[in-house]
Write a protein that holds these residues in place. Structure first.
Motif, PDB file in Angstrom:
ATOM      1  N   MET A   4      44.634 -90.743 -97.039  1.00 58.63           N
ATOM      2  CA  MET A   4      45.251 -90.095 -98.203  1.00 58.63           C
ATOM      3  C   MET A   4      46.223 -91.043 -98.900  1.00 58.63           C
ATOM      4  SD  MET A   4      46.063 -86.252 -96.825  1.00 58.63           S
ATOM      5  CE  MET A   4      44.740 -85.125 -96.357  1.00 58.63           C
ATOM      6  N   LEU A   5      47.043 -91.732 -98.111  1.00 55.38           N
ATOM      7  CA  LEU A   5      48.000 -92.682 -98.685  1.00 55.38           C
ATOM      8  C   LEU A   5      47.277 -93.795 -99.433  1.00 55.38           C
ATOM      9  CD1 LEU A   5      50.517 -93.000 -95.714  1.00 55.38           C
ATOM     10  CD2 LEU A   5      51.024 -92.012 -97.957  1.00 55.38           C
ATOM     11  N   ARG A   6      46.209 -94.290 -98.842  1.00 50.59           N
ATOM     12  CA  ARG A   6      45.484 -95.423 -99.426  1.00 50.59           C
ATOM     13  C   ARG A   6      44.915 -95.070-100.800  1.00 50.59           C
ATOM     14  NH1 ARG A   6      42.555 -95.988 -95.448  1.00 50.59           N
ATOM     15  NH2 ARG A   6      43.697 -97.608 -94.329  1.00 50.59           N
ATOM     16  N   ARG A   7      44.599 -93.791-101.002  1.00 52.38           N
ATOM     17  CA  ARG A   7      44.018 -93.366-102.279  1.00 52.38           C
ATOM     18  C   ARG A   7      45.070 -93.138-103.359  1.00 52.38           C
ATOM     19  NH1 ARG A   7      41.812 -88.455-101.234  1.00 52.38           N
ATOM     20  NH2 ARG A   7      41.772 -88.422 -98.966  1.00 52.38           N
ATOM     21  N   MET A   8      46.338 -93.201-102.979  1.00 56.06           N
ATOM     22  CA  MET A   8      47.417 -93.025-103.950  1.00 56.06           C
ATOM     23  C   MET A   8      47.794 -94.369-104.565  1.00 56.06           C
ATOM     24  SD  MET A   8      48.117 -89.850-104.078  1.00 56.06           S
ATOM     25  CE  MET A   8      47.455 -88.460-103.164  1.00 56.06           C
ATOM     26  N   PRO A   9      47.986 -94.423-105.895  1.00 58.04           N
ATOM     27  CA  PRO A   9      48.336 -95.692-106.547  1.00 58.04           C
ATOM     28  C   PRO A   9      49.543 -96.380-105.919  1.00 58.04           C
ATOM     29  CG  PRO A   9      47.827 -94.033-108.201  1.00 58.04           C
ATOM     30  CD  PRO A   9      47.839 -93.327-106.877  1.00 58.04           C
ATOM     31  N   LEU A  10      50.524 -95.604-105.481  1.00 52.35           N
ATOM     32  CA  LEU A  10      51.750 -96.164-104.926  1.00 52.35           C
ATOM     33  C   LEU A  10      51.493 -96.983-103.670  1.00 52.35           C
ATOM     34  CD1 LEU A  10      54.841 -96.279-105.188  1.00 52.35           C
ATOM     35  CD2 LEU A  10      54.934 -94.174-103.842  1.00 52.35           C
ATOM     36  N   PHE A  11      50.494 -96.597-102.875  1.00 55.66           N
ATOM     37  CA  PHE A  11      50.248 -97.256-101.590  1.00 55.66           C
ATOM     38  C   PHE A  11      48.864 -97.910-101.523  1.00 55.66           C
ATOM     39  CE2 PHE A  11      53.086 -93.604-100.695  1.00 55.66           C
ATOM     40  CZ  PHE A  11      54.205 -94.317-100.283  1.00 55.66           C
ATOM     41  N   SER A  12      48.209 -98.069-102.657  1.00 53.49           N
ATOM     42  CA  SER A  12      46.823 -98.553-102.659  1.00 53.49           C
ATOM     43  C   SER A  12      46.685 -99.967-102.098  1.00 53.49           C
ATOM     44  CB  SER A  12      46.254 -98.500-104.077  1.00 53.49           C
ATOM     45  OG  SER A  12      47.021 -99.311-104.950  1.00 53.49           O
ATOM     46  N   GLY A  13      47.708-100.804-102.228  1.00 49.65           N
ATOM     47  CA  GLY A  13      47.608-102.183-101.751  1.00 49.65           C
ATOM     48  C   GLY A  13      48.148-102.401-100.358  1.00 49.65           C
ATOM     49  N   PHE A  14      48.483-101.339 -99.644  1.00 47.22           N
ATOM     50  CA  PHE A  14      49.110-101.480 -98.335  1.00 47.22           C
ATOM     51  C   PHE A  14      48.093-101.798 -97.239  1.00 47.22           C
ATOM     52  CE2 PHE A  14      52.901-100.594-100.179  1.00 47.22           C
ATOM     53  CZ  PHE A  14      53.918-100.175 -99.338  1.00 47.22           C
ATOM     54  N   ARG A  15      48.525-102.576 -96.271  1.00 43.80           N
ATOM     55  CA  ARG A  15      47.689-102.883 -95.118  1.00 43.80           C
ATOM     56  C   ARG A  15      47.657-101.690 -94.165  1.00 43.80           C
ATOM     57  NH1 ARG A  15      51.335-107.184 -94.898  1.00 43.80           N
ATOM     58  NH2 ARG A  15      52.037-106.347 -92.890  1.00 43.80           N
ATOM     59  N   ASP A  16      46.684-101.701 -93.248  1.00 41.27           N
ATOM     60  CA  ASP A  16      46.540-100.591 -92.312  1.00 41.27           C
ATOM     61  C   ASP A  16      47.785-100.400 -91.455  1.00 41.27           C
ATOM     62  OD1 ASP A  16      44.049-100.032 -93.268  1.00 41.27           O
ATOM     63  OD2 ASP A  16      42.962-101.029 -91.639  1.00 41.27           O
ATOM     64  N   ASP A  17      48.394-101.503 -91.002  1.00 40.91           N
ATOM     65  CA  ASP A  17      49.570-101.369 -90.143  1.00 40.91           C
ATOM     66  C   ASP A  17      50.747-100.762 -90.898  1.00 40.91           C
ATOM     67  OD1 ASP A  17      49.572-103.854 -91.604  1.00 40.91           O
ATOM     68  OD2 ASP A  17      51.315-104.463 -90.424  1.00 40.91           O
ATOM     69  N   GLU A  18      50.875-101.088 -92.200  1.00 40.09           N
ATOM     70  CA  GLU A  18      51.946-100.515 -93.016  1.00 40.09           C
ATOM     71  C   GLU A  18      51.717 -99.017 -93.226  1.00 40.09           C
ATOM     72  OE1 GLU A  18      52.961-104.481 -95.703  1.00 40.09           O
ATOM     73  OE2 GLU A  18      51.359-103.112 -96.325  1.00 40.09           O
ATOM     74  N   LEU A  19      50.465 -98.631 -93.452  1.00 37.38           N
ATOM     75  CA  LEU A  19      50.150 -97.212 -93.631  1.00 37.38           C
ATOM     76  C   LEU A  19      50.391 -96.429 -92.347  1.00 37.38           C
ATOM     77  CD1 LEU A  19      46.859 -97.525 -95.723  1.00 37.38           C
ATOM     78  CD2 LEU A  19      49.109 -96.869 -96.555  1.00 37.38           C
ATOM     79  N   ARG A  20      50.091 -97.037 -91.207  1.00 35.05           N
ATOM     80  CA  ARG A  20      50.315 -96.340 -89.935  1.00 35.05           C
ATOM     81  C   ARG A  20      51.798 -96.119 -89.678  1.00 35.05           C
ATOM     82  NH1 ARG A  20      45.842 -99.481 -88.172  1.00 35.05           N
ATOM     83  NH2 ARG A  20      47.241-101.095 -87.354  1.00 35.05           N
ATOM     84  N   ARG A  21      52.631 -97.073 -90.093  1.00 32.08           N
ATOM     85  CA  ARG A  21      54.078 -96.880 -89.926  1.00 32.08           C
ATOM     86  C   ARG A  21      54.572 -95.739 -90.831  1.00 32.08           C
ATOM     87  NH1 ARG A  21      54.268-102.668 -89.721  1.00 32.08           N
ATOM     88  NH2 ARG A  21      54.912-102.749 -91.904  1.00 32.08           N
ATOM     89  N   LEU A  22      54.078 -95.706 -92.053  1.00 31.94           N
ATOM     90  CA  LEU A  22      54.468 -94.628 -92.962  1.00 31.94           C
ATOM     91  C   LEU A  22      53.988 -93.269 -92.455  1.00 31.94           C
ATOM     92  CD1 LEU A  22      53.837 -96.111 -96.527  1.00 31.94           C
ATOM     93  CD2 LEU A  22      56.010 -95.285 -95.629  1.00 31.94           C
ATOM     94  N   GLU A  23      52.841 -93.285 -91.815  1.00 27.72           N
ATOM     95  CA  GLU A  23      52.245 -92.045 -91.319  1.00 27.72           C
ATOM     96  C   GLU A  23      53.191 -91.290 -90.392  1.00 27.72           C
ATOM     97  OE1 GLU A  23      48.412 -90.768 -88.543  1.00 27.72           O
ATOM     98  OE2 GLU A  23      48.955 -92.864 -88.860  1.00 27.72           O
ATOM     99  N   ARG A  24      54.059 -92.005 -89.690  1.00 25.48           N
ATOM    100  CA  ARG A  24      54.962 -91.360 -88.731  1.00 25.48           C
ATOM    101  C   ARG A  24      55.926 -90.394 -89.413  1.00 25.48           C
ATOM    102  NH1 ARG A  24      56.474 -97.210 -86.193  1.00 25.48           N
ATOM    103  NH2 ARG A  24      54.416 -97.706 -85.309  1.00 25.48           N
TER     104      ARG A  24
END
Length: 238
Positions: free
Chosen positions: A16-36
Motif C-alpha cells: 500500500m505504501l509503495r503505491r502512494m506517491p509519497l513513498f513510491s521511491g522507497f526501498r523495501d527495508d525503508e517500507l518495512r520500518r515504516l510498517e511498524r
C-alpha cells in the motif's frame, strides 16, 4: 463515533505504501520500518476520524474512498476546506508543529486509509532525508493549492468557480469524450458538500448549475454532468 485502527497483515502495508506517491521511491527495508507504525483504518461513510482539538499522533494516507476536511460550528454548520482522494495525505501539518487538530475529518464514502504514527515517521525522517524533502514538497504544493483556491473564491464569480471546478473534475476523472464529443462526469459527493467547498450556498450552487444547463454549456441529471463541448465551457471561464 470515531474510526478504529485495526492492525493489517504484514505483507499488505508495504505494498500500500509503495503505491502512494509519497513513498513510491522507497526501498523495501525503508517500507518495512515504516510498517511498524502503520495501521489500516476502515471507515464507514459519515464516520469521523478526528475532531478539532483532538491530539495528533500521526497522519493519514487515503487508499480508497474520499475524506472531507471541514471546520464545524456549534450549530452543526460546516465549511468544507478540502476533499481528499486516493493517494492524498492529511494531518501531517499539525503533526510537525505538535498541535491538536484544527478541523475535523469525516469519510464521505466508505474508506480505506493508512494511519502512519508520528514516532515511527520521525525516526525514519532522521534516517532518510529524501522523505523530508517529499513531505515538504507535498505540504508546499498544498499551500500553493490553497492560495489559488483563496484567489478563486475571492476574485471569481460563482459561475466561474463552478466552471473551474467542473473542468478540474473532468481532468481528475479523466473523462473520455463519447460520441459527438460529449463528456460525462459524476459529481464525487453531494451538491451541498461541493457548494461548501466552493464557498457557496447549496441554493446558489444549484441555481448556477441550472443557468449553465439553460445556456447549453452542461446538461445536469442529478449528480451526472454532461459537457457537450469542453472548448466552449473553457471559453466561458474567460
Amino acid at each position: 463515533m470515531k474510526a478504529t485502527h485495526d492492525p493489517v497483515p504484514a505483507p499488505d502495508i508495504p505494498d500500500m505504501l509503495r503505491r502512494m506517491p509519497l513513498f513510491s521511491g522507497f526501498r523495501d527495508d525503508e517500507l518495512r520500518r515504516l510498517e511498524r507504525g502503520c495501521h489500516l483504518v476502515a471507515c464507514d461513510r459519515g464516520q469521523v476520524l478526528f475532531r478539532k482539538g483532538d491530539p495528533c499522533h500521526g497522519f493519514y494516507l487515503v487508499v480508497a474512498g474520499q475524506v472531507k476536511l471541514a471546520f464545524s460550528a456549534a450549530d452543526g454548520h460546516q465549511k468544507v476546506v478540502e476533499i481528499l482522494r486516493p493517494g492524498q495525505s492529511f494531518g501531517e501539518a499539525v503533526m510537525f508543529i505538535d498541535l491538536p487538530f484544527v478541523l475535523m475529518a469525516q469519510a464521505l464514502t466508505d474508506c480505506q486509509l493508512l494511519f502512519i504514527g508520528k514516532k515511527t515517521l520521525f525516526a525514519e525522517l532522521d534516517r532518510t532525508p529524501g522523505l523530508a524533502r517529499k513531505l515538504l514538497s507535498g505540504l508546499s504544493f498544498r499551500l500553493h493549492h490553497l492560495i489559488c483556491e483563496l484567489e478563486n473564491h475571492t476574485l471569481r464569480s460563482g459561475k466561474e468557480r463552478i466552471i473551474s471546478y467542473l473542468l478540474c473534475e473532468e481532468e481528475q476523472q479523466e473523462a473520455q469524450p463519447a460520441e459527438h464529443g460529449l463528456v460525462t462526469l459524476r459529481l464525487p459527493t453531494t451538491k451541498e458538500t461541493i457548494a461548501s467547498r466552493l464557498n457557496m450556498t447549496q441554493e446558489h450552487f444549484s441555481r448556477v448549475l441550472h443557468e449553465l444547463d439553460g445556456d447549453g454549456l452542461i446538461e445536469v441529471q442529478g449528480r451526472t454532468i454532461r459537457i457537450p463541448d469542453l472548448a466552449r465551457l473553457r471559453a466561458a471561464l474567460g
